[in-house]
Design an enzyme around this catalytic site. Structure first.
Site, mmCIF file in Angstrom:
data_model
loop_
_atom_site.group_PDB
_atom_site.id
_atom_site.type_symbol
_atom_site.label_atom_id
_atom_site.label_comp_id
_atom_site.label_asym_id
_atom_site.label_seq_id
_atom_site.Cartn_x
_atom_site.Cartn_y
_atom_site.Cartn_z
ATOM 1 N N HIS A 1 -1.142 8.346 7.597
ATOM 2 C CA HIS A 1 -1.076 8.733 9.016
ATOM 3 C C HIS A 1 0.372 8.695 9.496
ATOM 4 C CE1 HIS A 1 -3.471 8.968 12.922
ATOM 5 N NE2 HIS A 1 -2.205 8.970 13.322
ATOM 6 N N HIS B 1 3.105 11.336 11.625
ATOM 7 C CA HIS B 1 3.338 12.595 12.341
ATOM 8 C C HIS B 1 4.760 13.094 12.102
ATOM 9 C CE1 HIS B 1 -0.355 12.736 14.823
ATOM 10 N NE2 HIS B 1 -0.317 11.415 14.708
ATOM 11 N N ASP C 1 6.697 15.315 13.771
ATOM 12 C CA ASP C 1 7.625 15.407 14.905
ATOM 13 C C ASP C 1 7.984 14.047 15.488
ATOM 14 O OD1 ASP C 1 5.025 15.128 15.813
ATOM 15 O OD2 ASP C 1 5.193 16.594 17.427
ATOM 16 N N GLY D 1 -3.615 14.245 20.192
ATOM 17 C CA GLY D 1 -3.404 14.500 21.616
ATOM 18 C C GLY D 1 -4.277 13.636 22.502
ATOM 19 N N HIS E 1 -8.205 11.320 14.913
ATOM 20 C CA HIS E 1 -7.814 10.244 15.817
ATOM 21 C C HIS E 1 -9.072 9.824 16.577
ATOM 22 C CE1 HIS E 1 -3.852 11.879 14.993
ATOM 23 N NE2 HIS E 1 -3.275 10.901 15.674
ATOM 24 N N GLU F 1 -8.647 5.399 19.849
ATOM 25 C CA GLU F 1 -7.293 4.977 20.235
ATOM 26 C C GLU F 1 -7.218 4.716 21.737
ATOM 27 O OE1 GLU F 1 -2.639 6.415 19.478
ATOM 28 O OE2 GLU F 1 -4.273 7.877 19.300
ATOM 29 N N ASP G 1 2.416 5.889 11.890
ATOM 30 C CA ASP G 1 2.088 6.815 12.972
ATOM 31 C C ASP G 1 3.292 7.700 13.275
ATOM 32 O OD1 ASP G 1 0.482 8.075 14.824
ATOM 33 O OD2 ASP G 1 0.735 6.576 16.379
#
Length: 341
Positions: A15, A17, A19, A172, A199, A202, A279
């Site tokens: 996991h 990301h 960006d 998101g 996801h 969360e 993350d």
């Protein structure tokens, strides 16, 4: 264990990301290419791209990504970014990583979803060749976007299935766009043959984890809402689901308000399968070595535990069976000298 030993441990990450994980040097390089001014001072730039230690909410945390979005709008930028994250991972002995990203966020200047994925895969391939790591891509839809946009993106990128693209996800705003809203599209996409991770939990909603499990999804990101939910934990284990835990991020976003609210110990003691993840390396100012340090500090996680968690990660990964077998063998050999100590 000391930091240098934790850094040497072989690791797998599920996991991460794209960006949210760019190094400061690469951010500067991408900013120059995009003709965007960013601070030259490290501390100033870091402040711009790192979320506060305590955010008001997940949505507050996600605002940080707005700085990076304009920098990832060309194939060259996406390839550089993907290579950068693979390099960071390899330098702390990550042997397998899945890097996720939302093509939609890189289509502002005319790129197609297919071109975005192609550019990212090129960077992953360069990193694999240079560092001997196995790196795969997961394509995310954005929960708050039109389902038609995500449907089109998922369908269009299928040409890269099993050529580096190994799965799908939705990221998101979970609170307002729960699994029930996405269920039909998830089922449609599952029919393509690539697996889903999601996801889930969360934002403090245990029912969202239930819904995700009922969709047949075998990997769930964060799952912080499983804390103190005995029946849900039993369902999680009975359905052979693996948790993608993100400790630092969850404390920042208040998904876990305290260390005690983080579900790791309950998951571990119940025998649930889990993995440890960053993350967002930059947004959360972390890496896997730092995460391992925190698990040792707060939970007394042992080398044997880390081996088990990494085995869980590789088994739950979206790599091919042959790749999994080779990675598990590599992992076991890497831990032999540490387990004996």
């Amino acid at each position: 264990m000391e930091t240098k030993d934790l850094k040497k441990l072989a690791k797998a990450e599920l996991h991460c990301h794209l960006d949210g994980s760019l190094s400061l040097d690469t951010i500067r390089q991408l900013a120059a290419l995009a003709q965007v001014d960013v601070p030259q001072d490290d501390s100033e730039l870091k402040q711009l791209v790192t979320a506060p230690e305590t955010c008001e909410s997940l949505m507050d945390y996600l605002k940080t990504f707005d700085v990076i979005r304009p920098l990832l709008q060309t194939p060259q930028a996406l390839t550089l970014a993907a290579y950068d994250v693979v390099k960071q991972a390899a330098l702390e002995n990550v042997i397998y990583i899945e890097i996720r990203f939302a093509p939609e966020l890189s289509m502002d200047q005319g790129l197609t979803a297919t071109q975005v994925v192609e550019a990212v895969l090129k960077g992953l391939e360069q990193g694999q060749k240079e560092f001997g790591i196995v790196a795969k891509a997961i394509v995310c839809g954005m929960r708050q976007s039109s389902l038609d946009i995500s449907r089109e993106i998922f369908a269009n990128v299928l040409e890269w299935a099993n050529k580096g693209l190994v799965g799908f996800d939705f990221a998101g705003n979970e609170l307002d766009f729960p699994p029930a809203v996405l269920a039909d599209l998830i089922k449609e996409t599952q029919a393509y043959g690539l697996p889903f991770t999601l996801h889930a939990g969360e934002c403090g909603c245990p029912n969202y984890i239930v819904d995700a499990i009922d969709l047949g999804i075998k990997r769930l990101g964060h799952v912080t809402a499983i804390h103190n939910q005995k029946d849900l934990l039993a369902k999680f284990i009975a359905n052979d689901v693996t948790a993608e835990l993100c400790f630092t991020s969850n404390l920042q976003t208040k998904a876990a308000r305290t260390v005690e609210d983080f579900p790791y110990m309950q998951l571990r003691q119940a025998g649930a399968k889990l993995s440890i993840n960053t993350d967002n390396r930059t947004v959360s100012d972390t890496n896997l070595t730092k995460e391992y340090e925190l698990f040792v500090k707060h939970f007394e996680t042992s080398v044997t535990d880390f081996l088990e968690h990494n085995r869980d990660a590789i088994k739950a990964s979206f790599a091919s069976p042959a790749e999994k077998e080779a990675l598990l063998d590599r992992l076991d050999k890497a831990y032999q000298s540490y387990i004996k100590k």
